[in-house]
Design an enzyme around this catalytic site. Structure first.
Site, PDB file in Angstrom:
ATOM      1  N   GLN A 163      -4.828  -1.799   9.344  1.00  0.00           N
ATOM      2  CA  GLN A 163      -4.649  -3.118   8.726  1.00  0.00           C
ATOM      3  C   GLN A 163      -5.238  -4.214   9.608  1.00  0.00           C
ATOM      4  O   GLN A 163      -4.906  -4.322  10.789  1.00  0.00           O
ATOM      5  CB  GLN A 163      -3.151  -3.369   8.483  1.00  0.00           C
ATOM      6  CG  GLN A 163      -2.846  -4.635   7.712  1.00  0.00           C
ATOM      7  CD  GLN A 163      -3.409  -4.614   6.293  1.00  0.00           C
ATOM      8  OE1 GLN A 163      -3.270  -3.647   5.563  1.00  0.00           O
ATOM      9  NE2 GLN A 163      -4.071  -5.689   5.905  1.00  0.00           N
TER      10      GLN A 163
ATOM     11  N   ASP B  31     -11.181   2.313   3.538  1.00  0.00           N
ATOM     12  CA  ASP B  31     -11.470   0.889   3.307  1.00  0.00           C
ATOM     13  C   ASP B  31     -12.974   0.665   3.128  1.00  0.00           C
ATOM     14  O   ASP B  31     -13.392  -0.421   2.740  1.00  0.00           O
ATOM     15  CB  ASP B  31     -10.993   0.051   4.515  1.00  0.00           C
ATOM     16  CG  ASP B  31      -9.630  -0.573   4.282  1.00  0.00           C
ATOM     17  OD1 ASP B  31      -9.272  -0.806   3.111  1.00  0.00           O
ATOM     18  OD2 ASP B  31      -8.925  -0.843   5.278  1.00  0.00           O
TER      19      ASP B  31
ATOM     20  N   LYS C  65       0.840  -1.201   0.000  1.00  0.00           N
ATOM     21  CA  LYS C  65       0.000   0.000   0.000  1.00  0.00           C
ATOM     22  C   LYS C  65       0.878   1.255   0.000  1.00  0.00           C
ATOM     23  O   LYS C  65       0.582   2.241  -0.693  1.00  0.00           O
ATOM     24  CB  LYS C  65      -0.948  -0.022   1.212  1.00  0.00           C
ATOM     25  CG  LYS C  65      -2.041  -1.076   1.043  1.00  0.00           C
ATOM     26  CD  LYS C  65      -2.844  -1.364   2.290  1.00  0.00           C
ATOM     27  CE  LYS C  65      -3.765  -2.556   2.021  1.00  0.00           C
ATOM     28  NZ  LYS C  65      -4.528  -3.004   3.195  1.00  0.00           N
TER      29      LYS C  65
END
Ligand code: NAP
Length: 279
Positions: free
Chosen positions: A92, A115, A48
């Site tokens: 994460q 997200d 990322k």
């Protein structure tokens, strides 16, 4: 049979993002929180960060120790929610067991939830009026579009009903007027149901799960799975060698859906910047 090149499609998406950021001289920032020492998470976070560099997005990494308390993590999220340089916040997953993932996700400002896991953003996806894309399913849609396949009116079968892949995947296909069936571990006659699919999306998490007898001739097969085979090599859910010859299009693993998920995350981060600029 045609192989869908997820790396190439994702490179195009990222190049467009970079172009827009440079053209409009935008300062876009993504904060990435990682807690503990999970190796797979470390690889995802590094990928990322690399994608941010490619797109011209500034990434801020917060690597916290395994024994971080929930209070400490929530305080960090709160600080980032109020930090003007940070347009997107990503925590994460999975988090270490002692941390409540739902509470942490819900603490992220919905305007920075790149997200799209926050209940507000999930609800918007359900309604069909959303700014943040569910990253993996949106990546799958881009791959399907790249083949020129019309989704409207097609029989689509999604195997898997998780909140991050299966359910939003079904919603995006439905928004494009597909007839959608969601399968899961209690589905009866799975092979028969899957054989109806013009577009089959597998998000199970088991190597060699989708076999040739589950696939209709000429189907588009999208493999979301990320598994390790007996030789510890990365593989998807689909028994590729026997399924590929039956398909019109198929995604490989690696090099299919994976790169697209990250490209969609970048797209969401740019969208977050725009939303905050207009707020
Ligand atoms: P998950 O939460 O474990 O969900 C798996 C789904 O598969 C569940 O809905 C489960 O059904 C279903 N399933 C399990 N066994 C089955 C069976 N025998 N028959 C039919 N359905 C069955 O996993 P996830 O988070 O959605 O991820 C799925 C896979 O995608 C994993 O390999 C993951 O690593 C990968 N993934 C890839 C990306 C990417 O960017 N490429 C992103 C996210 C995830 P029940 O609900 O009934 O248990």
């Amino acid at each position: 049979m045609n192989i869908i090149d997820g790396k190439a499609v994702s490179a195009e998406v990222k190049a467009k993002i970079r172009e827009e950021i440079e053209r409009d001289k935008l300062e876009v920032g993504l904060a990435v929180i990682i807690v503990g020492n999970d190796q797979a998470s470390r690889v995802y976070v590094n990928n990322k960060k690399k994608a941010c560099e490619v797109c011209g997005i500034k990434s801020y990494e917060y690597a916290l120790p395994e024994d971080t308390t929930e209070q400490e993590l929530l305080e960090l999220v709160n600080t980032l929610n109020n930090d003007g340089k940070v347009n997107g916040i990503l925590c994460q997953l999975p988090l270490p067991k002692h941390l409540n993932e739902e509470r942490v996700i819900e603490s992220i400002s919905p305007l920075k939830d790149v997200d799209a896991f926050h209940a507000v953003n999930v609800g918007k996806i359900m309604i069909g009026n959303y700014a943040f894309l569910p990253c993996t399913p949106a990546g799958v849609m881009e791959l399907i579009h790249s083949t020129g396949t019309e989704v409207s009116g097609k029989e689509c079968v999604v195997i898997g009903r998780s909140n991050i892949v299966g359910k939003p995947m079904a919603m995006l296909l439905l928004h494009e007027n597909a007839t959608v069936t969601i399968c899961h571990s209690r589905t009866k006659n799975l092979a028969e149901v899957c054989r109806r699919a013009d577009i089959l999306v597998s998000a199970v998490g088991r190597a060699d799960f989708v076999t040739a007898d589950m696939v209709k001739d000429g189907a588009v097969v999208i493999d979301v799975g990320m598994n390790r085979n007996a030789e510890n090599k990365l593989c998807g859910d689909v028994k590729y060698d026997e399924v590929a010859p039956k398909c019109s299009y198929i995604t490989p693993v690696p090099g299919g859906v994976g790169p697209m998920t990250i490209a969609m995350l970048m797209k969401n981060t740019l969208m977050a910047k725009k939303l905050q600029s207009n707020a």
